[in-house]
Design an enzyme around this catalytic site. Structure first.
Site, short mmCIF file in Angstrom:
data_model
loop_
_atom_site.label_atom_id
_atom_site.label_comp_id
_atom_site.label_asym_id
_atom_site.label_seq_id
_atom_site.Cartn_x
_atom_site.Cartn_y
_atom_site.Cartn_z
CG ASP A 139 17.42 38.11 -5.83
OD1 ASP A 139 18.30 37.59 -6.53
OD2 ASP A 139 17.37 39.33 -5.59
CE LYS A 194 14.60 33.88 -11.53
NZ LYS A 194 14.44 34.92 -10.52
N GLY A 237 22.34 35.82 -10.56
CA GLY A 237 23.23 34.84 -9.94
C GLY A 237 22.40 33.67 -9.46
CG HIS A 238 21.83 30.27 -11.36
ND1 HIS A 238 21.98 31.16 -12.40
CD2 HIS A 238 22.30 29.10 -11.81
CE1 HIS A 238 22.53 30.53 -13.43
NE2 HIS A 238 22.73 29.28 -13.10
CD GLN A 291 18.14 39.82 -14.30
OE1 GLN A 291 17.82 39.47 -15.41
NE2 GLN A 291 19.37 39.72 -13.85
P1 IMP Z 1 21.11 46.15 -13.39
O1 IMP Z 1 20.36 44.99 -13.96
O2 IMP Z 1 22.47 45.79 -12.88
O3 IMP Z 1 21.14 47.32 -14.32
O4 IMP Z 1 20.30 46.66 -12.09
C1 IMP Z 1 19.03 47.28 -12.18
C2 IMP Z 1 18.14 46.87 -11.02
O5 IMP Z 1 17.81 45.49 -11.14
C3 IMP Z 1 18.79 47.02 -9.65
O6 IMP Z 1 17.79 47.39 -8.72
C4 IMP Z 1 19.29 45.63 -9.34
O7 IMP Z 1 19.39 45.40 -7.96
C5 IMP Z 1 18.17 44.79 -9.96
N1 IMP Z 1 18.63 43.45 -10.35
C6 IMP Z 1 19.35 43.11 -11.43
N2 IMP Z 1 19.57 41.78 -11.46
C7 IMP Z 1 18.96 41.27 -10.39
C8 IMP Z 1 18.81 39.93 -9.89
O8 IMP Z 1 19.29 38.94 -10.45
N3 IMP Z 1 18.09 39.82 -8.74
C9 IMP Z 1 17.53 40.89 -8.11
N4 IMP Z 1 17.65 42.14 -8.54
C10 IMP Z 1 18.36 42.33 -9.67
#
Ligand code: IMP
Length: 430
Positions: A13, A16, A40-41, A224
């Site tokens: 977040d 980007k 998400g963007h 991420q």
């Molecule tokens: P998962 O990727 O859904 O398995 O989540 C694992 C961890 O990564 C959690 O703490 C989520 O909040 C974090 N996470 C996954 N995708 C994002 C993102 O796009 N932005 C911020 N945090 C993310």
């Protein structure tokens, strides 16, 4: 033959999208290389804001080929929904514009159910996005995953999909005591998905390699952030992929000699969604100010889940760490304007760990809970900086803040965003 990468230097977040959009204009290929619809963007098409999770930002620029690369896990339902949204905006989303790596893995509703069940059973939940990411990568590593290439032949894919759903159903009912997926409904849906997506599956490795060898520009669009990396992040509070330079090269199937720029996107403060250590997490009063009220799309609430993000002060120690991991050649600093109005800002310049001061991470990120940040206080600025378009138009205090980050990491901030609008940013002539 340049390959440029855009990577999150923190916990995701970082914003980007802006720099991706700027560089996508000059690219022949924009490739997403990790994760799935946990990311998400927001794309701005005319006056409209479009929330996307899978399709690379390059889709807004005609002539750019968008790739979903091997390291991704793709939920076909989400992808088709995005195609429909983009088509409604008059954008071409045909296979001439979008290609899916045959080696990318597929997410089914069973993965989502397992994600939720595993979270509920964990003593300390990770706070996943619930999109089935972990279970899909688990099956990939266990060599029983479903790959995009299988979409090409429904007759061969159907029994494999059924078997995956039945295994998941046994786990969900037998072990987790939770409801199973509706297997027949999923089978019907996936037959439609296969029909719709099969022509998008293409030899993306060859597309990337040929473009690079012909001197074209390939842009790797990160999702991420580095601190969520499965190996090098704050394990177990991480995602299951590799949002790093190494992860990008692995996913795109190219070597490091192709690299030109590795751009680390750094939010001017620190945020994280979900659980896990966060040494510079701010007091709730400061965090609330950094977060915003949630009324604006750029406020600190998750694009995928809508969860309020945890907010804190910039962590220079972790930034040095992610710089070392990725070999950033430049930074793109975002949301500097959010810091306007703070009398004093804080930057963590070292950690205190077991009684000693350390400028670099003294332990694995799993030990961050035992690290106490050593802050340097930096004088803030009161001026509204959203109209600044040149480095010299920024208040001296804002420049000093950026320069402090540069000195801490040895990386120059080439671009700085000073507001949510596309035009609200500064490109520095270096
Ligand atoms: P998962 O990727 O859904 O398995 O989540 C694992 C961890 O990564 C959690 O703490 C989520 O909040 C974090 N996470 C996954 N995708 C994002 C993102 O796009 N932005 C911020 N945090 C993310």
């Amino acid at each position: 033959m340049p390959l440029d990468l855009i990577l999150g230097a923190q916990w995701g977040d970082e914003g980007k999208g802006r720099i991706t959009d700027a560089l996508a204009r000059q690219a022949q290929i924009v490739a997403r290389f990790s994760g799935g619809d946990n990311a998400g963007h927001t794309l701005t098409a005319g006056a409209q804001h479009l929330k996307l999770h899978l399709v690379p930002s390059g889709i807004l620029h005609p002539g750019v080929r968008c790739i979903l690369a091997a390291g991704m896990v793709i939920n076909p339902a989400t992808l088709i929904e995005e195609f429909d949204q983009l088509e409604a905006f008059g954008l071409d989303v045909s296979p001439a514009r979008i290609a899916i790596s045959p080696s990318a893995h597929l997410i089914t509703p069973a993965h989502r159910l397992l994600d939720g069940a595993e979270e509920r059973l964990r003593g300390a939940p990770i706070g996943t996005t619930g999109r089935g990411i972990g279970p899909a990568y688990t099956e990939k590593a266990a060599r029983r995953g479903l790959r995009a290439e299988e979409l090409r032949s429904w007759s061969a894919f159907a029994p494999r999909l059924r078997s995956q759903l039945e295994s998941a159903a046994r786990l969900l009912e037998g072990i987790y005591k939770e409801p199973p997926p509706d297997i027949e409904a999923v089978m019907r849906d996936f037959e439609r998905y296969a029909e719709r997506l099969r022509d998008y599956v293409a030899n993306t490795d060859a597309l990337v390699a040929t473009t690079l060898s012909e001197g074209g520009n390939v842009l790797g669009e990160g999702a991420q952030g580095t601190l969520l990396d499965l190996d090098h992040g704050t394990y177990p509070y991480v995602t299951s992929s590799h949002p790093t330079t190494a992860g990008a090269l692995q996913s795109l199937g190219v070597g490091p000699s192709n690299l030109r720029k590795v751009i680390g996107v750094v939010k001017a403060f620190q945020t994280r969604v979900g659980a896990g250590p966060f040494p510079t997490e701010a007091s709730e009063a400061d965090a609330a100010r950094l977060r915003g009220t949630g009324e604006q799309p750029w406020d600190e609430y998750g694009t995928t889940t809508g969860r309020p993000r945890r907010c804190g002060w910039l962590d220079g120690v972790l930034l040095r760490y992610t710089t070392r991991l990725n070999g950033f050649t430049e930074f793109s600093i975002t949301k500097l304007d959010v810091l306007s109005g703070f009398e004093e800002l804080r930057i963590a310049v070292a950690y205190r760990y077991e009684g000693q001061r350390h400028p670099d991470l003294p332990c694995t990120p799993a030990g961050l809970d035992r690290c106490e940040p050593v802050y340097e206080n930096v004088v803030g600025w009161n001026a509204d900086i959203r109209s600044s378009r040149h480095w010299n138009q920024l208040p001296p205090e804002a420049r000093a803040y950026v320069e402090r980050i540069e000195r801490l990491t040895g990386v120059t901030a080439a671009t700085i965003s000073v507001g949510p609008e596309r035009s609200e940013w500064i490109e520095r002539t270096l």
